[in-house]
Design a protein around this motif. Structure first.
Motif, PDB file in Angstrom:
ATOM      1  N   GLU A  64      -4.114   1.116  -2.798  1.00  0.00           N
ATOM      2  CA  GLU A  64      -5.167   0.760  -1.849  1.00  0.00           C
ATOM      3  C   GLU A  64      -6.551   0.805  -2.478  1.00  0.00           C
ATOM      4  N   ALA A 104      -7.157   8.008   0.519  1.00  0.00           N
ATOM      5  CA  ALA A 104      -6.591   6.980  -0.358  1.00  0.00           C
ATOM      6  C   ALA A 104      -7.111   7.119  -1.786  1.00  0.00           C
ATOM      7  N   SER A 160       0.818  -1.205   0.000  1.00  0.00           N
ATOM      8  CA  SER A 160       0.000   0.000   0.000  1.00  0.00           C
ATOM      9  C   SER A 160       0.847   1.247   0.000  1.00  0.00           C
ATOM     10  N   PRO A 212      -2.525   0.316  18.508  1.00  0.00           N
ATOM     11  CA  PRO A 212      -3.214   0.104  17.225  1.00  0.00           C
ATOM     12  C   PRO A 212      -2.745   1.121  16.187  1.00  0.00           C
ATOM     13  N   VAL A 213      -2.706   0.667  14.932  1.00  0.00           N
ATOM     14  CA  VAL A 213      -2.320   1.538  13.829  1.00  0.00           C
ATOM     15  C   VAL A 213      -3.566   2.282  13.331  1.00  0.00           C
ATOM     16  N   GLU A 214      -3.432   3.583  13.236  1.00  0.00           N
ATOM     17  CA  GLU A 214      -4.562   4.375  12.776  1.00  0.00           C
ATOM     18  C   GLU A 214      -4.859   4.062  11.307  1.00  0.00           C
ATOM     19  N   PRO A 215      -6.101   3.654  10.995  1.00  0.00           N
ATOM     20  CA  PRO A 215      -6.424   3.357   9.596  1.00  0.00           C
ATOM     21  C   PRO A 215      -6.387   4.621   8.756  1.00  0.00           C
ATOM     22  N   ARG A 216      -6.003   4.468   7.496  1.00  0.00           N
ATOM     23  CA  ARG A 216      -5.937   5.605   6.600  1.00  0.00           C
ATOM     24  C   ARG A 216      -7.346   6.016   6.194  1.00  0.00           C
ATOM     25  N   ASP A 217      -7.551   7.310   6.084  1.00  0.00           N
ATOM     26  CA  ASP A 217      -8.841   7.849   5.665  1.00  0.00           C
ATOM     27  C   ASP A 217      -9.143   7.353   4.255  1.00  0.00           C
ATOM     28  N   PRO A 218     -10.279   6.664   4.029  1.00  0.00           N
ATOM     29  CA  PRO A 218     -10.598   6.168   2.678  1.00  0.00           C
ATOM     30  C   PRO A 218     -10.632   7.280   1.634  1.00  0.00           C
TER      31      PRO A 218
END
Length: 250
Positions: free
Chosen positions: A240, A146, A18, A137-143
């Motif tokens: 992604e 992406a 990604s 926890p790893v912060e998820p990427r803003d859709p």
């Protein structure tokens, strides 16, 4: 010992990370090119160089089509397509001449200063976690982030020009093509179904999108065929999301 079946010699798609450092992509392609051409001499044995090149490889390229075997991943739909290796070879053969556009880092004029061991670091190093501790926890990427269009590298812009020329040249021989005819031409050029989106009719034109991303690359190519004229538009998309899901800047 369990006997290997022929299914174990099917092609496996190299996963697309990604996030890959831009400068690492050409280096990875070089490594892949060496792997793919390692046994090319066996296939080229007995062939006169004047015989010409495969239609799937851009004219002038020295790349050959080796019989390289990759492990099989049954959960990967692309690994079940025997044409995917040839598609990878096509992308690498087109990228190799374009690597000259990759910027090189200039060596420093002066050697870097060695740190003073008596000085405390400006930023303290994080303390290691205990063996039984749970990592944060790893912060998820803003859709939405992406889906933003990204800028292509100089190498990928060069790739796009080569792909555009070979596609336009092939489609010129089929005036007013149907969506099925456009797909057949793209297949004949070495592009695989998994990476062809469309083609579909749009007014008097036929539109399609190609996903040309490999090893963390970001090259997507949209095309519109009207009569004998083909117009393409290259843009960058994060691995992604799909190429058709990229939110274009214009």
């Amino acid at each position: 010992m369990r006997r290997l079946s022929s299914e174990n010699h099917r092609i496996h798609r190299i996963p697309r990370p990604s996030r890959v450092r831009r400068g690492a992509i050409p280096a990875a392609l070089c490594a892949l090119a060496l792997t793919l051409t390692a046994c090319g001499s066996e296939r080229a044995a007995g062939k006169d160089p004047k015989d010409g090149t495969d239609d799937r490889v851009e004219a002038g390229s020295t790349a050959t089509a080796p019989a390289t075997v990759f492990p099989t991943d049954s959960s990967d739909p692309e690994s079940s397509d025997p044409d995917f290796l040839a598609f990878m070879e096509l992308l690498v053969s087109i990228t190799e001449p374009c690597l000259k556009y990759e910027p090189t880092e200039e060596p420093p004029t002066e050697p870097p200063e060695e740190p003073d061991p008596t000085e405390q670091p400006v930023t303290p190093l994080p303390e290691p976690l205990p063996p039984d501790a749970t990592p944060p926890p790893v912060e998820p990427r803003d859709p939405d982030d992406a889906r933003k269009e990204v800028e292509l590298s100089a190498v990928e812009k060069c790739d796009a020009r080569v792909h555009s020329r070979r596609i336009a040249k092939a489609l010129k021989d089929t005036p007013d093509p149907t969506p099925g005819q456009v797909r057949d031409v793209l297949r004949g050029l070495g592009y695989v179904d998994q990476r062809i989106h469309g083609p579909q009719r749009s007014g008097e034109s036929v539109e399609f999108t190609l996903d040309l991303r490999l090893l963390g690359g970001e090259l997507c190519l949209s095309g519109k065929v009207t009569g004998t004229r083909t117009v393409t538009d290259a843009y960058g998309g994060s691995p992604e999301v799909g190429c058709t899901d990229v939110r274009r800047l214009r």
